[in-house]
Design a protein around this motif. Sequence first.
Motif, PDB file in Angstrom:
ATOM      1  N   ARG A   1     -12.465 -13.205  11.253  1.00  0.00           N
ATOM      2  CA  ARG A   1     -12.428 -11.792  10.507  1.00  0.00           C
ATOM      3  C   ARG A   1     -13.513 -11.174  10.615  1.00  0.00           C
ATOM      4  O   ARG A   1     -14.680 -11.760   9.978  1.00  0.00           O
ATOM      5  CB  ARG A   1     -11.716 -12.022   9.142  1.00  0.00           C
ATOM      6  N   THR A  29     -14.455   6.453  11.638  1.00  0.00           N
ATOM      7  CA  THR A  29     -14.288   5.685  10.472  1.00  0.00           C
ATOM      8  C   THR A  29     -12.812   4.953  10.395  1.00  0.00           C
ATOM      9  O   THR A  29     -12.415   3.740   9.951  1.00  0.00           O
ATOM     10  CB  THR A  29     -14.299   6.511   9.268  1.00  0.00           C
ATOM     11  N   VAL A  30     -11.598   5.749  10.760  1.00  0.00           N
ATOM     12  CA  VAL A  30     -10.490   5.305  10.655  1.00  0.00           C
ATOM     13  C   VAL A  30     -10.316   4.030  11.515  1.00  0.00           C
ATOM     14  O   VAL A  30      -9.728   3.083  11.275  1.00  0.00           O
ATOM     15  CB  VAL A  30      -9.544   6.501  11.317  1.00  0.00           C
ATOM     16  N   ILE A  73     -18.383   6.671  16.291  1.00  0.00           N
ATOM     17  CA  ILE A  73     -19.211   5.579  15.331  1.00  0.00           C
ATOM     18  C   ILE A  73     -17.961   4.456  15.236  1.00  0.00           C
ATOM     19  O   ILE A  73     -18.067   3.263  14.363  1.00  0.00           O
ATOM     20  CB  ILE A  73     -19.364   6.007  13.879  1.00  0.00           C
ATOM     21  N   GLY A  86      -7.342  -8.545  10.789  1.00  0.00           N
ATOM     22  CA  GLY A  86      -7.268  -9.485   9.744  1.00  0.00           C
ATOM     23  C   GLY A  86      -6.021  -9.750   9.114  1.00  0.00           C
ATOM     24  O   GLY A  86      -5.583 -11.012   8.884  1.00  0.00           O
ATOM     25  N   TYR A  87      -5.010  -8.777   9.446  1.00  0.00           N
ATOM     26  CA  TYR A  87      -3.783  -8.904   8.898  1.00  0.00           C
ATOM     27  C   TYR A  87      -2.860  -9.943   9.890  1.00  0.00           C
ATOM     28  O   TYR A  87      -2.408 -10.762   9.547  1.00  0.00           O
ATOM     29  CB  TYR A  87      -3.038  -7.532   8.960  1.00  0.00           C
ATOM     30  N   PHE A  88      -3.035  -9.662  11.346  1.00  0.00           N
ATOM     31  CA  PHE A  88      -2.434 -10.577  12.249  1.00  0.00           C
ATOM     32  C   PHE A  88      -3.022 -11.847  12.561  1.00  0.00           C
ATOM     33  O   PHE A  88      -2.704 -12.647  13.382  1.00  0.00           O
ATOM     34  CB  PHE A  88      -2.157  -9.776  13.442  1.00  0.00           C
ATOM     35  N   LEU A 107     -10.468  -3.618  11.534  1.00  0.00           N
ATOM     36  CA  LEU A 107     -10.592  -4.630  10.486  1.00  0.00           C
ATOM     37  C   LEU A 107      -9.462  -5.033   9.736  1.00  0.00           C
ATOM     38  O   LEU A 107      -9.216  -6.261   9.861  1.00  0.00           O
ATOM     39  CB  LEU A 107     -11.677  -3.931   9.555  1.00  0.00           C
ATOM     40  N   GLY A 108      -8.695  -3.936   9.606  1.00  0.00           N
ATOM     41  CA  GLY A 108      -7.201  -4.393   8.711  1.00  0.00           C
ATOM     42  C   GLY A 108      -6.286  -4.936   9.736  1.00  0.00           C
ATOM     43  O   GLY A 108      -5.778  -6.059   9.411  1.00  0.00           O
ATOM     44  N   LEU A 109      -6.153  -4.470  10.754  1.00  0.00           N
ATOM     45  CA  LEU A 109      -5.150  -4.879  11.701  1.00  0.00           C
ATOM     46  C   LEU A 109      -5.490  -6.453  12.076  1.00  0.00           C
ATOM     47  O   LEU A 109      -4.564  -7.370  12.129  1.00  0.00           O
ATOM     48  CB  LEU A 109      -4.758  -4.183  13.005  1.00  0.00           C
ATOM     49  N   ILE A 119     -11.968   1.229  10.149  1.00  0.00           N
ATOM     50  CA  ILE A 119     -11.278   0.289   8.942  1.00  0.00           C
ATOM     51  C   ILE A 119      -9.871  -0.276   9.658  1.00  0.00           C
ATOM     52  O   ILE A 119      -9.253  -1.402   9.229  1.00  0.00           O
ATOM     53  CB  ILE A 119     -10.844   1.422   7.872  1.00  0.00           C
ATOM     54  N   LEU A 120      -9.028   0.465  10.599  1.00  0.00           N
ATOM     55  CA  LEU A 120      -7.860   0.203  11.137  1.00  0.00           C
ATOM     56  C   LEU A 120      -8.118  -1.262  11.694  1.00  0.00           C
ATOM     57  O   LEU A 120      -7.294  -2.188  11.763  1.00  0.00           O
ATOM     58  CB  LEU A 120      -7.475   1.048  12.095  1.00  0.00           C
ATOM     59  N   ILE A 166     -14.666  10.953  11.010  1.00  0.00           N
ATOM     60  CA  ILE A 166     -13.562  10.512  10.202  1.00  0.00           C
ATOM     61  C   ILE A 166     -12.617   9.729  11.144  1.00  0.00           C
ATOM     62  O   ILE A 166     -12.463   8.545  11.050  1.00  0.00           O
ATOM     63  CB  ILE A 166     -12.677  11.621   9.888  1.00  0.00           C
TER      64      ILE A 166
END
Lengths: 413, 337
Positions: B252, B112-113, B42, B123-125, B119-121, B116-117, B109
């Motif tokens: 993003r 899902t990780v 997923i 967005g952060y960089f 999306l975060g990475l 999220i990872l 899981i």
Amino acid sequence: MATTSPAESVPAPPRVSLFDRQWWSTFQGVLIPLLSVLTAIIVGSILILLNGRDPITAFEELIRGAMLEPRGVRLTLVKMTPLVFSGLAVAFALKCGLFNIGVQGQLILGSVAAAWIGFAVEGLPPVLHVSLAVIVAGLAGALWGAIPGVLKAYADAHEVITTIMLNAIAIQLASWMISLGSEDGTLKPGPLAAKDVQDAIPRTPEILDSARLPMIYKIPFGVQMHAGVFLAIIATVVVMFLLTRTTFGFQLRMVGHNPAAARYAGVNVKRMMVLSMVIAGSMGGLAGGMQTLGVNFGYEGNQSLGLGFDGITVSFLAANNPLGINFSAFLFGAMDAGAGSMQKEAKVSPELLQVIQALVLMFVAADQIIRRLYRLRTADERRRQRLARQHRAIRQQQAGQSSESRAREEDER
Amino acid sequence: MTEVDIGVALIATIGIGIRFSVPIALGALSGIFSERSGVVNIGIEGMMLMAAFVGFMANVTLAQPDNAAVLQHSSVRFALAIGAALLAGGCMGLLHGVLSIQYKIDQIISGTVINILALGLTGYFYDPEATLPQDVQPLLQKFKNPFPESSSATRELFPNFTLSFPNDIGQIIFEKDLITYLTLGLIVFVGWALYNTTWGLRTRAIGENPRAADTLGINVYRLQYTNLFIGGMIAGLAGAFLTLAAVSQFERGMTTGRGFIALAVMIFGNWRPSGAVMGALLFGMALALQNTLQGFGVNVPHQFVGMLPYVLTIVVLAGFVGRVQPPAHAGRAYEQE
């Protein structure tokens, strides 16, 4: 050949290690989540360094923004409230063996439903109005949760896929309900859209004052803290009671452990699956209701996206324990609350926290990584290793004896 | 509004529809690679997003005017940027593998990780100031139509319905970028390979019954890792299409659920490449048609068109109409004895 039996050669009283005790494995249940969070923060610090910022300042600001001022604590409690509900929504379904990825959809529909009751029902006294709005939010979520439950129980459709699909459908449905319509009038505005929108952002009308959750701290232009956190605690207690003190909860967990055994024991497995998804869904709906009635006072598109997925992390960090979910929700709420001051003072963008949360989920789920990193062994592993050591000692002893006796035989010859 | 020619609109709709379907078809193909080898995925959305970001950043970094002229050359830039995107996608696939095969965590899981990872990475960089220099052309240009408008006969078949014969066909077939052709080739190739090669047979075997496959001497874990890496790269190609071909810009969370549509399409297509491409085309065309219909004053709320793939997936999954059959062992970690 005279060899002593192994039992005699082993020292009789088994050495009881401090680490074999029950408390050690209980303690590890707390230690591993803590170490997971710590490790994720360390990785996050490296990322901050990579961007040329100072991690110490960043986390200082995060903690200051989330904890050290009364304003921060209030914000943390506000941010934690929906996370408790969405965490419970994941955990409750999981107790019945179902993986509720659909909290996001349940949350969105709960939000929209609460907004609808909030602005459309007029003339109710505040207590009744807000209670009605909360209940309808829960019902909307329950309805959305019932669909995958029924599909799982009666059509054998996997709940993970159906809930992912229902998330997307809920997003589209909510987006249509509040859509503005086209300027030339060929497209009607959505049924719940606000009429007098100035800035072209689709939303519902603002909810009436009587539908707002009671405020504990009401400060103009400050952080308003609503009473939702108490509802979250009540919900936790109710869920715990249901799961551990009622026949229903017992049967539900039975289905979660072994559906076949539960069926033979006379449990209506299909009914349990549907009911667990209904209750889980209502928790998801309440998470959305809290946001609408206590924070946003209406529903706007793209609002509170991600809160539903955070529920998965919150629940797993707490090993799906309802009480523990309150602690992990507090932690995540604090991260959200401190994100603003971290960004303002340390120039670290809040997406970093998303990375940390993803890593937390990863480490908690793959606890072998953490165990290997910190040289933690399970009580079971310790016992097995000690037995293997004793076994080796006996072997060596036997090998020594047999070679001795062989040497003796050769001498005699 | 009613002055729009139906024929012209039809040709345009087909063109846009194909463009919508490319990343969806690629994503679905990526899902087929991992699910057919027994690993539920997923995380397609996250893999796409990560690759879109990495490809975009590579492109932007290379195109800066103070770099060597070789690096700024468009074909070198294209090769390197797409390579970076493929590698990023492949690495996300491997991460999925390490988590779900080596550490045996729940594959949901793990997915899902990854979501999220990513999306975060990204967005952060992401740096809003990182853009292509003004005069630099986007990397993936469409090919030229070999039938110019001047040499085609425009005929009005019905009132308000004109087609210009070879030019229109040319528009649909030739005015596409490289990745679109690559997608088509990949789908045909994988559709053939999955049923006609040793690799395909083994892949299907470990997705259905890894124990039996293991007994026959197939290295289950190695094949799973390989397929996850390739699947990740294909999702990476979809990501590259988004930032190198469709638009030369990153935002993003720009995949906006395409990975989940791909997942839906994969299920809708019964875990087969042929089904996936049909599903992707169906939804791509539906989205394009909704756009076009607006021009004719027929306004279907786009949300209902957007819901279509998900609703249809639930319908086929529940067996209301037809029935899909997932790989028997997908979703469970294989324990070697």
